[in-house]
Design an enzyme around this catalytic site. Sequence first.
Site, short mmCIF file in Angstrom:
data_model
loop_
_atom_site.label_atom_id
_atom_site.label_comp_id
_atom_site.label_asym_id
_atom_site.label_seq_id
_atom_site.Cartn_x
_atom_site.Cartn_y
_atom_site.Cartn_z
N SER A 177 0.86 -1.19 0.00
CA SER A 177 0.00 0.00 0.00
C SER A 177 0.89 1.23 0.00
O SER A 177 2.10 1.14 0.28
CB SER A 177 -0.89 -0.01 1.25
N TYR A 190 -2.69 -1.64 10.20
CA TYR A 190 -2.63 -1.73 8.74
C TYR A 190 -1.27 -1.28 8.23
O TYR A 190 -0.65 -1.94 7.39
CB TYR A 190 -3.74 -0.86 8.15
#
Length: 329
Positions: A177, A190
């Site tokens: 990401s 995350y």
Amino acid sequence: MNDRTIDSRTDGTGLSGGQASDSGEEAGAKGWYPDRKGKFRDKVVAITGAGSGIGRALAINLARRGARLSLSDYDPEGLAETVRLVGLSSTYSQVVDVTKQEQVADWADQTMAQFGVVHQIYNIAGITKVNEGLPDTTYEEIARVLNVNLWGVIYGTLEFLPHIIESGDGHVINMSSILGYMALPGAGGYVTSKFAVRGFSETLRTEMLLVKFPVKITVVFPSGVKTGIARSAAEESNNALEESLRVYEKKIEKMTTEQCADVILKGVARGKSRVRMEQAVWMDWVVRLFPQTYPWFVSTWSRHTFKFTMLDESEVAPQEEVQTEVSKS
């Protein structure tokens, strides 16, 4: 706790074992994408998180490029819908919880039994947790995100790796990401998982180069993709967090899942070790050029863009003493 976990894994319920699709029109009837260099045509491709979002878009795109598919997801209904949309009679699908090593191993075995070879694995399955910060996050919640986003990638990679090496033309594609480059308040678990996916994948790449195995490694760094995660997360949040998520949806989510899949496959076809998208490109440079000051920039930007503030210290309850074990079995 004002949060919502969005889960696009696969679960061991709903579908009994795996199945090969025997319905729907061939993808060729829907139009093929050109694959003149043969990077995808007739390749056997495994995809986690194929029941929705980027995983589903990849499955449809790869089918149009002539690949043969082995799909998995936590959601049996979403997985079945993807199989229907793909429309290839040779598609194999299996409900898999990527946090369970034995389920991923069985999927790899069944894929080999179905096709006799595996060329590529796309580890796409992931979850996200939206909250007010690490002081308001339990150890169990952090462990859950790590189990899916990190251990799911590790299991998917290592269980398929021997088959991918054996294919003689292998490729591992792992989903990181923009938050695998930079930290962001309110997404501690995350961020940790995506930094770790990057480290794991790049370590594997050095090892494949060291022993000269015919396997390429690609790490994908999307930024704002319209997967519906922000909208789903806002549904059970307080008013302030919901408003922040609406801003995120409006200002950050610029790319569709179809566009994201196309960028990924172009990068894979070119053998790129990193595929960076939109904001991830310039944020990578910001972090490289200003490693000590970028957290200040991100914090200031988050405060002004999302009106994000941490809980007052007096409101932060101490963590409960809970031991959470994350293991490979």
